[in-house]
Design an enzyme around this catalytic site. Structure first.
Site, PDB file in Angstrom:
ATOM      1  N   LYS A  63       0.838  -1.195   0.000  1.00  0.00           N
ATOM      2  CA  LYS A  63       0.000   0.000   0.000  1.00  0.00           C
ATOM      3  C   LYS A  63       0.877   1.250   0.000  1.00  0.00           C
ATOM      4  O   LYS A  63       2.002   1.238   0.522  1.00  0.00           O
ATOM      5  CB  LYS A  63      -0.901  -0.046   1.237  1.00  0.00           C
ATOM      6  CG  LYS A  63      -2.001   0.991   1.322  1.00  0.00           C
ATOM      7  CD  LYS A  63      -2.838   0.696   2.566  1.00  0.00           C
ATOM      8  CE  LYS A  63      -3.906   1.740   2.813  1.00  0.00           C
ATOM      9  NZ  LYS A  63      -4.690   1.425   4.037  1.00  0.00           N
TER      10      LYS A  63
ATOM     11  N   SER B  83      -9.401   1.696   3.425  1.00  0.00           N
ATOM     12  CA  SER B  83      -8.567   2.528   2.571  1.00  0.00           C
ATOM     13  C   SER B  83      -7.587   1.734   1.708  1.00  0.00           C
ATOM     14  O   SER B  83      -6.959   2.295   0.815  1.00  0.00           O
ATOM     15  CB  SER B  83      -7.785   3.535   3.425  1.00  0.00           C
ATOM     16  OG  SER B  83      -6.878   2.876   4.312  1.00  0.00           O
TER      17      SER B  83
ATOM     18  N   SER C 255      -9.878  -1.071   7.207  1.00  0.00           N
ATOM     19  CA  SER C 255      -9.199  -0.793   5.940  1.00  0.00           C
ATOM     20  C   SER C 255      -8.523  -1.988   5.292  1.00  0.00           C
ATOM     21  O   SER C 255      -8.046  -1.891   4.166  1.00  0.00           O
ATOM     22  CB  SER C 255      -8.176   0.339   6.126  1.00  0.00           C
ATOM     23  OG  SER C 255      -8.841   1.551   6.361  1.00  0.00           O
TER      24      SER C 255
END
Length: 550
Positions: free
Chosen positions: A115, A196, A220
């Site tokens: 990420k 996210s 997330s």
């Protein structure tokens, strides 16, 4: 939008092929009769490891194939924020190591995403999707990135994400960031990918890499895994290091794997777990350097003899639009029971109604962020915009037209700064203790102890909040998808589809802190009896496969 480095890399994807179209001799796979090139949208660690060990293909071949697949869908779905321009060189080195008999472990030579808030010391940025951090550099890899490299994984690129891990705006959308634009899921046009770790979920689902790392403060990992029909493990806070990962809350942040199978996720968790003196939360782990063998926990018998609780008062908060989720969940309970577990109904979270009404947990997270972001910024080797604190970040965002302000506001930061507290303020500790009550006696821990449970299961849409408070683990596994005839529902901003026919949903297994090994066994037993992932249909998929590139 895709960062320039991927496009710069594309002309070199076939650099090991001469002008006649034939591969250089040393890269020609030793294809035997037992060589199989697996479909990359379902390929597992075992599939890829088998092909690499037999010489059917190389790590360079895998990087080439995955980069081609990224190229096919990224302009539509905006999954990968930035590709690693050194990926081919890293793969080539790992192939040479394999050739001389040096194999670092079962993940050697396999490409993985991280990420965009996970720090790497290389030619990629660590920006959380924001132009405020473009050019910011750390003087070393984050601990989890280093562990990936030490285990022989190729960090293929940085995945798109909700900017600042969804801790900026009150009116943005899951998967949007200024650098990469809007990420979409693959099961319905303009699908909300959730956040996210949006790109980590979509990229893993589509076989753009073996798997990905995501981060979770509250939902997330679990939520984008659910919406992309994959497995996500949210580990106990302290099982994996957060050193040089852009923070939200030290009490809730955790780093975990997102993969297509429970076993693959378990193997990646094994690689990144363990103590780190640079993150003192990891020093509380009961395992020290002897982390459990999570892959070995993947047994078909993983549910036998377990007592599994159902917090019906939590499930009953879902509105009528989630009826298909509840129906599939109840059917899943029958699978769990048939696998040898005892289902315990009404193992309720007694303070859940109060939890839904309070802002105290959110205020605690915000106070952590005020302090934690200062600490992170102070560790940067290069900080081109001179950011030192949240006020500086907000000021930058509000002035840079590329950050889409005020269309996407800074509402969460505005409220955080107006509260004027951080995690050393006198009022913080009472706030934190009240937050813990919602998870402990009034939540998961109370339900586990009162009913002598091994775990609790919930629809994934409800699974993240209480484990977030406690720092306890949860694992989501595919459960089903919304049926034909489902009314289309959009998010509040109106730019994403939240519910529609075919959009996936999941089931989550929740347990006490450090119970990942047991939860993995339960999740694996459920997964192997249902195999939902392969039954769902996407509206878009990449087409290139390994076999077409060899």
């Amino acid at each position: 939008m895709l960062h320039w480095s991927l496009w710069a890399l594309m002309p070199f994807l076939y650099a090991e092929t001469d002008v006649s179209g034939h591969q250089n001799h040393w890269l020609v796979p030793a294809r035997g009769r037992d060589c199989i090139c697996p479909s990359l949208i379902e390929a597992t660690v075992d599939d890829l490891r088998d092909g690499l060990s037999k010489g059917c293909f190389s790590s360079v071949d895998l990087v080439n194939a995955y980069m081609t697949r990224i190229h096919e869908v990224n302009s539509t779905l905006h999954v990968v924020l930035e590709a690693n321009p050194d990926a081919l060189d890293i793969a080539r080195q790992l192939d040479l190591e394999r050739k001389i008999g040096l194999v670092r472990g079962p993940l050697h030579g396999l490409p993985i995403f991280v990420k965009a808030n996970i720090g790497t010391k290389d030619k990629m940025g660590t920006t959380a999707g924001s132009y405020a951090l473009v050019g910011a550099q750390t003087d070393e890899d984050s601990t989890v990135a280093k562990k990936l490299r030490d285990n022989g994984l190729v960090i293929l690129g940085k995945t798109s994400m909700s900017e600042w891990a969804n801790f900026r705006s009150l009116n943005s959308s899951n998967g949007w960031n200024a650098q990469g634009g809007q990420t979409y899921g693959a099961y319905y046009p303009e699908q909300d990918p959730s956040g996210s770790s949006s790109g980590s979920g979509v990229g893993t689902d589509l076989g753009l890499a073996l798997a990905a790392l995501g981060t979770e403060t509250n939902g997330s990992i679990l939520s984008p895994s659910e919406k992309s029909n994959i497995v996500g493990i949210k580990p106990s806070v302290g099982l994996t290091s957060r050193h040089l990962v852009i923070p939200v809350s030290e009490r809730q942040d955790t780093i975990g794997p997102m993969a297509r199978t429970v076993k693959d996720a378990a193997m990646i968790l094994q690689a990144i777990a363990g103590p780190d003196k640079k993150d003192n939360y990891t020093l509380a782990s009961p395992f020290g350097y002897n982390v459990p063998n999570y892959a070995a926990a993947c047994k078909f018998s993983g549910l036998e003899g377990k007592r599994i609780g159902i917090p019906r008062n939590v499930i009953n908060t879902l509105d009528a639009s989630y009826a298909p989720v509840v129906s599939a969940f109840n059917a899943g309970l029958s699978v769990i029971s048939a696998a040898g577990a005892t289902i315990v109904e009404d193992a309720d979270f007694t303070a859940y109604d109060e939890y839904l009404k309070t802002m105290i947990p959110a205020s605690m997270v915000a106070a952590d962020f005020v302090s934690n972001i200062v600490s992170y910024l102070s560790m940067l080797k290069t900080n081109l915009n001179g950011l030192q604190n949240l006020e500086d970040i907000r000021r930058y965002i509000q002035k840079d037209p590329l950050e889409d302000y005020p269309s996407r506001d800074t509402g969460l930061w505005d409220m955080t700064l107006a509260a004027n507290i951080n995690n050393t303020s006198p009022e913080f500790w009472p706030m934190y203790l009240q937050t813990l009550f919602f998870g402990e006696e009034g939540g998961l821990m109370g339900a586990l102890s009162r009913n002598n449970l091994d775990a609790v299961v919930l629809p994934t849409v409800l699974a993240s909040g209480i484990p977030a408070i406690l720092g306890t683990p949860a694992i989501t596994v595919p459960l089903g998808s919304f049926p034909n005839g489902t009314a289309i529902q959009h998010n509040e901003r109106g730019n994403l589809v939240e519910q529609a026919p075919g959009i996936p949903f999941g089931i989550s297994f929740l347990g006490p802190k450090w119970s990942e090994e047991a939860l993995i066994g339960m999740a694996y037993a459920f997964e192997q009896r249902t195999l939902i992932r392969k039954k769902l249909q996407r509206y878009i998929e990449p087409r290139s496969e390994l076999r077409s590139l060899l």
